[in-house]
Design a protein around this motif. Structure first.
Motif, PDB file in Angstrom:
ATOM      1  N   SER A 126       0.842  -1.141   0.175  1.00  0.00           N
ATOM      2  CA  SER A 126      -0.030   0.018   0.075  1.00  0.00           C
ATOM      3  C   SER A 126       1.060   1.284  -0.168  1.00  0.00           C
ATOM      4  O   SER A 126       1.823   1.474   0.802  1.00  0.00           O
ATOM      5  N   LEU A 139      -7.051  -3.568  -6.678  1.00  0.00           N
ATOM      6  CA  LEU A 139      -7.434  -3.433  -5.381  1.00  0.00           C
ATOM      7  C   LEU A 139      -9.012  -3.357  -5.491  1.00  0.00           C
ATOM      8  O   LEU A 139      -9.798  -4.044  -4.975  1.00  0.00           O
ATOM      9  N   ARG A 149     -11.347  -6.116  -3.911  1.00  0.00           N
ATOM     10  CA  ARG A 149     -12.365  -5.558  -3.064  1.00  0.00           C
ATOM     11  C   ARG A 149     -13.586  -6.163  -3.507  1.00  0.00           C
ATOM     12  O   ARG A 149     -14.763  -6.612  -2.623  1.00  0.00           O
ATOM     13  N   ARG A 152     -10.335  -9.066   2.174  1.00  0.00           N
ATOM     14  CA  ARG A 152      -9.795  -8.261   3.272  1.00  0.00           C
ATOM     15  C   ARG A 152      -8.256  -8.062   3.331  1.00  0.00           C
ATOM     16  O   ARG A 152      -7.394  -8.881   3.183  1.00  0.00           O
ATOM     17  N   PHE A 153      -8.005  -6.769   2.988  1.00  0.00           N
ATOM     18  CA  PHE A 153      -6.481  -6.396   2.499  1.00  0.00           C
ATOM     19  C   PHE A 153      -5.574  -6.443   3.829  1.00  0.00           C
ATOM     20  O   PHE A 153      -6.062  -5.977   4.883  1.00  0.00           O
ATOM     21  N   GLU A 154      -4.509  -7.155   3.600  1.00  0.00           N
ATOM     22  CA  GLU A 154      -3.393  -6.786   4.536  1.00  0.00           C
ATOM     23  C   GLU A 154      -2.239  -6.299   4.174  1.00  0.00           C
ATOM     24  O   GLU A 154      -2.152  -6.435   2.803  1.00  0.00           O
ATOM     25  N   ILE A 155      -1.524  -5.268   4.855  1.00  0.00           N
ATOM     26  CA  ILE A 155      -0.590  -4.731   4.037  1.00  0.00           C
ATOM     27  C   ILE A 155       0.788  -5.570   4.000  1.00  0.00           C
ATOM     28  O   ILE A 155       1.321  -6.099   5.121  1.00  0.00           O
ATOM     29  N   ALA A 167      -4.760   0.357   0.015  1.00  0.00           N
ATOM     30  CA  ALA A 167      -5.520  -0.490   0.146  1.00  0.00           C
ATOM     31  C   ALA A 167      -6.390  -0.391   1.213  1.00  0.00           C
ATOM     32  O   ALA A 167      -7.717  -0.968   1.228  1.00  0.00           O
ATOM     33  N   GLN A 168      -6.192   0.094   2.476  1.00  0.00           N
ATOM     34  CA  GLN A 168      -7.164   0.368   3.287  1.00  0.00           C
ATOM     35  C   GLN A 168      -7.871   1.634   3.650  1.00  0.00           C
ATOM     36  O   GLN A 168      -8.360   1.961   4.599  1.00  0.00           O
ATOM     37  N   GLY A 169      -7.666   2.512   2.413  1.00  0.00           N
ATOM     38  CA  GLY A 169      -8.255   3.768   2.516  1.00  0.00           C
ATOM     39  C   GLY A 169      -7.564   4.958   3.500  1.00  0.00           C
ATOM     40  O   GLY A 169      -6.436   4.577   3.912  1.00  0.00           O
TER      41      GLY A 169
END
Ligand code: PLP
Length: 378
Positions: free
Chosen positions: A113, A120, A124, A129-132, A341-343
């Motif tokens: 990210s 993405l 999505r 479920r994203f992990e960095i 990835a997680q906004g």
């Protein structure tokens, strides 16, 4: 109200695709997309293709093209063969097929990210479920809970232009092997190389994990052809072929024929060298203009390959607010937050340097510099 699938709740328009239509307004200077320079299309004039290509063809792709690509993959140290090459309708299709194959609602997907926003978006959509993924320490935490998939662009990443070191590549391959994580390596920029760099595919170093490696002809031949390819470990390749059967039967045969002519062209290496030289020159001119207009207002490093500068603004200026004002002055770029990835908020801009002519790049960056100085002044 039409009754749609639950998945469509997460169906959003791509901000970059939307900006593409704005960028086509007359006079607009666009640093927003990842478009190759039209100058790179020179020398692609071809004779008319054989008429039999108008018939349906095999899902996997044209045999001669698959053989040629397998030869190149072997040169990169990737364990492939002509019958394990799948021709794609653009490498974006590979992302969609892998998403369908691997990602359920709640599946863990490890990504850097920032990362390529249209990947993405696909993951999505399937419920990832994203992990960095920390490239300095890939696999951290995987002993407790390993993701289903690790998606990476180690060579001239979109959006940062970064390139992984040999140690980082080795460590990711080892982590995928150790924790049985499917490795998905996306490699569309590898030939747009301007400085000596480590480029050995991570997939060439995996021993036991499942993997998918993909490339594209969009940046080296022409994106309008919509031509890419993937190869994968033996366990999952046939499943990707079945998913492609359901998606579009096969890739456009005329485009496959055109790319094969390009691959067989004796002038091909020289043509690629000309394209790399063209982009190296554009990158350097862009770097100088950045220094002139954004020096002291932002930080960046010059990318060793690919098509983008990742520019982080000093201070608290919001890239979204800057974009609004830039648009009024005819300049477009992509705010960095789209690639997270997680906004969340992001102080960076992605600036493409391949499309704008040097005078336009100079003018566009001067406008961004002026707007940033106004913001800083109050
Ligand atoms: C990292 C990455 N992957 C995949 C793609 C899709 O490319 P194409 O479908 O044109 O092959 C792009 C396009 O910019 C990209 O940057």
């Amino acid at each position: 109200m039409a009754r749609l699938s639950i998945r469509t709740a997460d169906l959003h328009a791509s901000p970059v695709r939307e900006m593409l239509s704005v960028s086509q307004r007359p006079g607009m200077i666009s640093f927003a997309g990842g478009l190759p320079s039209p100058d790179s299309f020179a020398g692609l004039e071809l004779p008319p293709p054989p008429g039999e290509l108008l018939q349906y063809g095999p899902t996997e792709g044209e045999p001669e093209l698959r053989a040629k690509i397998a030869e190149q993959l072997a040169g990169l140290g990737i364990d492939s063969a002509p019958d394990r090459v799948l021709i794609l309708s653009g490498s974006q299709q590979g992302i969609d097929l892998v998403g369908k194959l691997v990602v359920d609602a709640g599946s863990g997907v490890a990504v850097e990210s920032p990362a390529y926003l249209a990947a993405l978006q696909v993951f999505r959509f399937f419920g990832a479920r994203f992990e960095i993924l920390d490239r300095a320490n890939p696999g951290a935490g995987w002993a407790q809970a390993a993701p289903a998939l690790a998606y990476v662009t180690p060579t001239f990443q979109n959006p940062t232009g970064g390139c992984w070191s040999a140690d980082e590549r080795r460590a990711l391959a080892q982590a995928c092997d150790a924790h049985d994580v499917i490795l998905f390596e996306d490699d569309p920029y590898r030939d747009l190389v301007y400085e000596p760099c480590e480029r050995r595919p991570v997939c060439a170093q995996v021993k036991t994990a499942s993997w998918v490696y993909q490339g594209s002809f969009s940046k080296t031949v022409a994106p309008g052809l919509r031509l890419g390819f993937l190869t994968a470990s033996e366990d999952i390749f046939p499943l990707l072929v079945r998913l492609k059967q359901a998606a579009d039967l096969h890739t456009n045969r005329l485009s496959q024929w055109m790319v094969l002519q390009y691959l067989n062209d004796p002038d091909r290496d020289a043509r690629m060298a000309r394209i790399a030289a063209l982009y190296r020159g554009k990158r350097d001119v862009f770097a100088q203009a950045l220094e002139r207009h954004l020096g002291g207002l932002a930080t960046w490093s010059t990318p060793p390959g690919g098509l983008f500068f990742w520019v982080t603004l000093n201070g608290a200026v919001s890239p979204e607010a800057l974009l609004k004002r830039a648009l009024e002055r005819g300049v477009l770029f992509t705010p960095g937050s789209h690639f997270l990835a997680q906004g969340g908020a992001c102080q960076a801009l992605r600036l493409n340097f391949s499309l704008a002519a040097p005078e336009a790049a100079e003018r566009g960056l001067a406008i961004l510099g002026e707007l940033l100085r106004e913001e800083a002044g109050g």
